[in-house]
Design a protein around this motif. Structure first.
Motif, mmCIF file in Angstrom:
data_model
loop_
_atom_site.group_PDB
_atom_site.id
_atom_site.type_symbol
_atom_site.label_atom_id
_atom_site.label_comp_id
_atom_site.label_asym_id
_atom_site.label_seq_id
_atom_site.Cartn_x
_atom_site.Cartn_y
_atom_site.Cartn_z
ATOM 1 N N GLY A 23 0.815 -1.207 0.000
ATOM 2 C CA GLY A 23 0.000 0.000 0.000
ATOM 3 C C GLY A 23 0.848 1.255 0.000
ATOM 4 N N GLY A 24 1.947 1.224 0.774
ATOM 5 C CA GLY A 24 2.853 2.367 0.809
ATOM 6 C C GLY A 24 3.499 2.628 -0.541
ATOM 7 N N ILE A 25 3.906 1.559 -1.226
ATOM 8 C CA ILE A 25 4.536 1.711 -2.545
ATOM 9 C C ILE A 25 3.547 2.264 -3.569
ATOM 10 C CG2 ILE A 25 5.569 0.445 -4.475
ATOM 11 C CD1 ILE A 25 6.838 -1.421 -2.386
ATOM 12 N N LEU A 26 2.321 1.735 -3.551
ATOM 13 C CA LEU A 26 1.304 2.250 -4.474
ATOM 14 C C LEU A 26 0.999 3.724 -4.194
ATOM 15 C CD1 LEU A 26 -1.221 -0.716 -4.707
ATOM 16 C CD2 LEU A 26 0.180 0.211 -6.554
ATOM 17 N N GLY A 27 0.904 4.068 -2.922
ATOM 18 C CA GLY A 27 0.665 5.462 -2.564
ATOM 19 C C GLY A 27 1.788 6.369 -3.024
#
Length: 384
Positions: free
Chosen positions: A284-288
């Motif tokens: 989720g952090g990478i996508l964000g």
């Protein structure tokens, strides 16, 4: 030590084997972005991550207590059920590692345990309210929270450094990534090593070696930390490639933002006893971070496959755990041996299949996706 029977010993060894697969399966959570941006060399990255996983295992035991006395009724659980649940978790970890999908080792463990206890003790052996509260709700909320935090952090990072020289920005954020990736590794050890601690503690409680509501002994904490640290050092290169290169084109400011956001979410949840998936948080952090940089390419096809894997993990591991528990329950020691041999055979097949398209420290940054079949490009790269 009279309570440590042969079956209990087998379960403890199997739990540590799961912890080992958890380590190499989840190395990408901490180090994929740092390796992708060049902030850390691949071998150095996995060494740092492995050491800090061991250190992190000693920081908290709240998640371990959630597993040993939260999601299932420890008065109804037997070592055979726990063994069956671990088989489901290990096989799912190996399968998703083979195809390079960053699925949740944590949810594989929870699914395996829930399926095994459900078959072995009945539905009343599972605390479904705790499963919803401690596992399902965090599973939905945590990647969203990490993604939004990383998106905002990435946007601010680029706005603040808009007038600075690109070389200086890259160098500065790469140094920051060394610190942020190290914190993710520490947080991963704190969160994920505890899950194996909880399983071993649950086994000891079910065997009468520990009292109900007991916390993990020091030797359990140490062995779980060492197992996950060694697994991390091996490096789950196939999944590192997917998370570092498959989701988005990561630059150093994005990597720093993604890691900082993930660390905050993981450590907060560990303190509160939420057994969330570090894989989902970091993804989720990478996508964000990808969405936070203007004109950045986000590969939604890869993201979609990951989400499908997340949705399937719990029921798939529960199915294998349930079938295994049925064989163990009705077959006794012979059934346990049969399940162990079948699991070993499947694991060996998966490892052999992975050698058809090897991914390692030297080629981890070469392509965006990992496939099971070796392509011509992979063979040429391997020959080089």
């Amino acid at each position: 030590m009279d309570h440590i029977t042969f079956l209990v010993a087998v379960v403890i060894v199997t739990a540590l084997a799961f912890d080992f697969t958890n380590g190499f399966h989840d190395t990408a959570n901490a180090m994929a972005t740092s390796i992708a941006t060049g902030a850390l060399k691949p071998r150095i990255a996995v060494l740092i991550s492995g050491v800090l996983n061991i250190v992190g295992a000693f920081l908290s035991t709240e998640v371990a207590k959630t597993i040993s006395g939260g999601i299932v009724d420890d008065t109804l659980v037997t070592p055979g059920m726990i063994f069956a649940g671990l088989v489901g978790a290990i096989l799912w970890n190996l399968l998703t590692w083979l195809v390079g999908l960053p699925s949740s080792s944590s949810h594989a463990l929870f699914g395996g345990l829930v399926g095994a206890v459900w078959v072995g003790a009945g539905s009343h052996g599972v605390h479904f309210d705790k499963v919803v509260e401690k596992i399902l709700i965090p599973a939905v909320a945590s990647p969203v929270v990490a993604g939004v935090a990383a998106l905002l952090a990435t946007y601010l990072a680029y706005r603040i450094t808009a007038r600075a020289r690109k070389e200086s920005v890259t160098k500065g954020f790469r140094l920051g990534q060394v610190a942020s990736a190290s914190l993710v590794s520490l947080a991963h050890g704190t969160n994920d090593a505890q899950k194996t601690m909880g399983v071993i503690t649950l086994t000891l409680i079910s065997a009468g070696a520990l009292g109900h509501d007991a916390g993990p002994p020091v030797w359990v904490i140490g062995s779980a930390g060492l197992a996950i640290g060694l697994g991390t050092y091996l490096g789950g290169w196939r999944i590192i490639r997917t998370m570092g290169k498959g989701l988005t084109d990561i630059q150093s400011p994005q990597g720093f933002a993604a890691e900082a956001a993930s660390t905050t979410v993981i450590l907060t949840s560990a303190h509160l006893g939420f057994a969330l998936s570090t894989t989902q948080v970091c993804s989720g952090g990478i996508l964000g971070a990808g969405l936070g940089r203007r004109l950045a390419e986000v590969r939604w096809g890869t993201a979609g496959r990951m989400v499908i894997a997340w949705l399937v993990t719990l029921p798939a591991a529960a199915l294998v755990g349930g079938v295994s528990a049925g064989v163990v329950k009705h077959g006794g020691n012979a059934g346990t041996v049969v399940i162990a041999l079948v699991a070993a055979a499947v694991a060996a097949f998966i490892v052999l299949a992975s050698r058809r398209s090897p991914v390692h420290a030297d080629n981890v940054n070469e392509t965006h996706e990992v496939t099971i079949r070796a392509t011509e490009a992979t063979r040429v790269g391997s020959a080089a």
